[in-house]
Design an enzyme around this catalytic site. Structure first.
Site, PDB file in Angstrom:
ATOM      1  N   LYS A 178      -1.344 -36.057   7.797  1.00 13.49           N
ATOM      2  CA  LYS A 178      -0.700 -34.843   7.281  1.00 13.49           C
ATOM      3  C   LYS A 178       0.806 -35.089   7.211  1.00 13.49           C
ATOM      4  O   LYS A 178       1.493 -35.064   8.224  1.00 13.49           O
ATOM      5  CB  LYS A 178      -0.959 -33.637   8.192  1.00 13.49           C
ATOM      6  CG  LYS A 178      -0.446 -32.346   7.558  1.00 13.49           C
ATOM      7  CD  LYS A 178      -0.121 -31.271   8.568  1.00 13.49           C
ATOM      8  CE  LYS A 178       1.330 -31.168   8.906  1.00 13.49           C
ATOM      9  NZ  LYS A 178       2.279 -30.891   7.815  1.00 13.49           N
ATOM     10  N   GLY A 231       8.078 -34.953  15.838  1.00 10.06           N
ATOM     11  CA  GLY A 231       8.502 -33.611  15.465  1.00 10.06           C
ATOM     12  C   GLY A 231       9.389 -33.015  16.539  1.00 10.06           C
ATOM     13  O   GLY A 231       9.992 -33.748  17.325  1.00 10.06           O
ATOM     14  N   GLY A 236       5.692 -30.435  20.010  1.00  9.76           N
ATOM     15  CA  GLY A 236       5.062 -31.399  20.912  1.00  9.76           C
ATOM     16  C   GLY A 236       4.366 -30.717  22.077  1.00  9.76           C
ATOM     17  O   GLY A 236       3.228 -31.050  22.425  1.00  9.76           O
ATOM     18  N   GLU A 253       6.725 -38.151  19.746  1.00 10.74           N
ATOM     19  CA  GLU A 253       8.094 -38.630  19.550  1.00 10.74           C
ATOM     20  C   GLU A 253       8.915 -37.405  19.168  1.00 10.74           C
ATOM     21  O   GLU A 253       8.787 -36.901  18.052  1.00 10.74           O
ATOM     22  CB  GLU A 253       8.098 -39.691  18.438  1.00 10.74           C
ATOM     23  CG  GLU A 253       9.433 -40.259  18.166  1.00 10.74           C
ATOM     24  CD  GLU A 253      10.049 -40.748  19.445  1.00 10.74           C
ATOM     25  OE1 GLU A 253      11.161 -40.310  19.750  1.00 10.74           O
ATOM     26  OE2 GLU A 253       9.391 -41.537  20.154  1.00 10.74           O
TER      27      GLU A 253
END
Ligand code: UN1
Length: 499
Positions: A178, A231, A236, A253
């Site tokens: 995505k 993001g 997260g 990350e």
């Protein structure tokens, strides 16, 4: 706006290009001009489920393809990307906004990663070890896990998908991808090239749409055991929560609030260049951007005035135009967020030295341009020195000595990149040890990671994993330990060790 003439694109599921089940769409626009570049399916959970089914079915064969053959597909992909580097970079300048040399660097990073991970096809090393028992052989091997959900941001729209998809594939997993809704065109091109390189149907699938519908379903889908996300910190945390019931492997990350330390003994010319590049490159929209500058007393004033001068010389404009240094930021929401931090900084008592405003006129009015912004006299606890702004804004903080500099650099919730400019080798080594970050640069800015070293951060930047380099393989494989007893008799570990 030429919305009706823009080309329509589809999802890629099980080797077929298909529309979203709902028939709904969204548009991708150039942040420099507002021009509509394409129309994409706004997918929902149904589309994700189809893609996961396809990836799950394809996994059964793909995991058995010899790893060197899987690697060869990545080599072919790397070559295709290299052949089309200029064209993809042009597309990136239009869809994401970064200036052409940086866009070419983004593509190059993906080429490098594809070749690096292609080579892993002939390594994927495990260990062999002696046994404590006679006539017994021990080894560990890496095994693929299954379907990997890949959720990527818009700021490195070709590089970051490669950091995730190349290792996932070479390890024998299949992928549902995505891409960010701000850069679907580049995500689409990435998958088109993978298909052209020979990735079999179902092995890589792309589902366009928002995090709320597509991302959320991927994260909660019981047949997707691995999620890799680059993001925001908030996303997260939500991903970890939503994946907890299924005990998924989660690779995160997240953000950064990276600092460059400049000591009195530094090469100031070099430091200025490093700061300008790290703070304003990609319009500050890198996780690794230098959004703080920690300067020692003796050079503070000089550094400040040189930085302001250099920032004011930067030329803003569409990324594809010659001579442009700084492109637009990604969208209206980002522009508003960045400007809100200018107001926050002023309210907190930081001194606005330059920038701090939306840039318009001279062909900039249709895009999302923000003037490179520097705050001086910033207190390390201020919000502009603590929170990720993700734009062309940096905060200058004054310190007395290296110990204070390191304390200030570490005094944030993130731990991605860090940097120090000094000519003293002892100080440099102490900083390498004491800076709490996944990456430390000596006499260079905070950006410029290379693909064969681990990339990621400590503290609130992630959850202990790394991408790139050998470390990435740990995200996309499970270790299996294998014991082969060729003694022909039952030997009990820890018990029959005397013979
Ligand atoms: C990111 O901003 O998420 O070191 C990645 C760098 C680039 C990668 C940045 N090679 O800045």
């Amino acid at each position: 706006m030429a919305t009706t003439t823009a080309k329509s694109f589809q999802n890629y599921i099980g080797g077929e290009w298909v529309d979203a089940a709902s028939g709904e769409t969204f548009e991708t626009k150039s942040p420099a001009t507002g021009e509509t570049l394409g129309v994409f399916p706004r997918s929902s959970a149904d589309d994700v489920d189809k893609a996961v089914d396809a990836a799950k079915a394809a996994y059964e064969e793909w995991r058995l393809v010899p790893a060197p053959r899987r690697g060869e597909i990545l080599f072919r992909f790397g070559r295709l990307l290299a052949d089309q580097k200029d064209e993809v970079a042009q597309l990136m300048a239009r869809e994401m906004g970064k200036v052409l040399p940086e866009a070419a660097g983004d593509v190059q990073e993906a080429i490098d990663m594809s070749f690096y991970m292609g080579g892993e096809g002939r390594r994927l090393f495990g260990q062999t070890t002696p046994s404590e028992l006679k006539d017994k052989f021990n080894m560990s091997v890496r095994q693929p896990i299954g379907v990997v959900g890949v959720i990527t941001p818009w700021n490195f729209p070709i590089a970051i998908p490669s950091w995730k998809i190349a290792p996932a594939l070479v390890c024998g997993n299949t992928v549902v991808f995505k891409p960010a809704t701000d850069t679907p065109l580049l995500g689409e091109r990435f998958v088109e090239l993978l298909a052209e390189a020979g990735v079999p149907p179902g092995v890589v699938n792309i589902v366009h749409g928002g995090g709320g519908a597509v991302g959320d379903r991927l994260v909660k889908h019981p047949d997707v055991p691995v999620i890799t996300l680059t993001g925001s910190r908030e996303t997260g945390v939500e991903v970890m929560r939503n994946a907890a019931d299924n005990l998924k492997h989660i690779h995160l990350e997240l953000g950064g609030k990276n600092a460059i330390i400049v000591l009195d003994d530094a090469d100031l010319d070099l430091a200025v260049e490093g700061i300008i590049w790290s703070a304003f490159g990609t319009s500050g929209q890198r996780c690794t951007a230098a959004s703080r500058v920690i300067a020692q007393d003796g050079i503070y004033e000089e550094l400040q005035s040189r930085l302001v001068k250099a920032a004011e010389q930067l030329r803003l404009g569409p990324g594809w135009q010659d001579g442009v240094d700084v492109g637009p930021v990604i969208n209206q929401k980002a522009l508003e967020k960045i400007h809100s931090y200018t107001e926050i900084g002023k309210d907190e008592g930081a001194k606005l030295l330059t920038g701090g405003e939306v840039a318009s006129g001279n062909g900039l009015s249709d895009g999302f341009f923000y003037r490179p912004t520097i705050f001086g006299d910033v207190d390390p606890g201020m919000r502009v020195a603590q929170e990720e702004i993700f734009g062309p804004t940096t905060a200058l903080i004054r310190v007395r000595d290296v110990d204070e500099a390191v304390r200030v650099s570490n005094g944030i919730e993130f731990g991605l990149s860090s940097s120090i400019f000094t000519r003293d080798v002892n100080t440099a080594f102490r900083a390498m040890r004491d800076l709490e970050a996944g990456i430390t640069y000596i006499n260079a800015g905070t950006i410029g990671a290379e693909v064969h070293l681990p990339f990621g951060g400590t503290k609130g930047t992630g959850n202990g994993h790394r991408e790139a380099g050998q470390a990435a393989l740990d995200v996309f494989t499970e270790w299996k330990s294998i014991y082969v007893d060729y003694s022909g008799k039952l030997q009990k570990a820890q018990i029959d060790t005397a013979s």
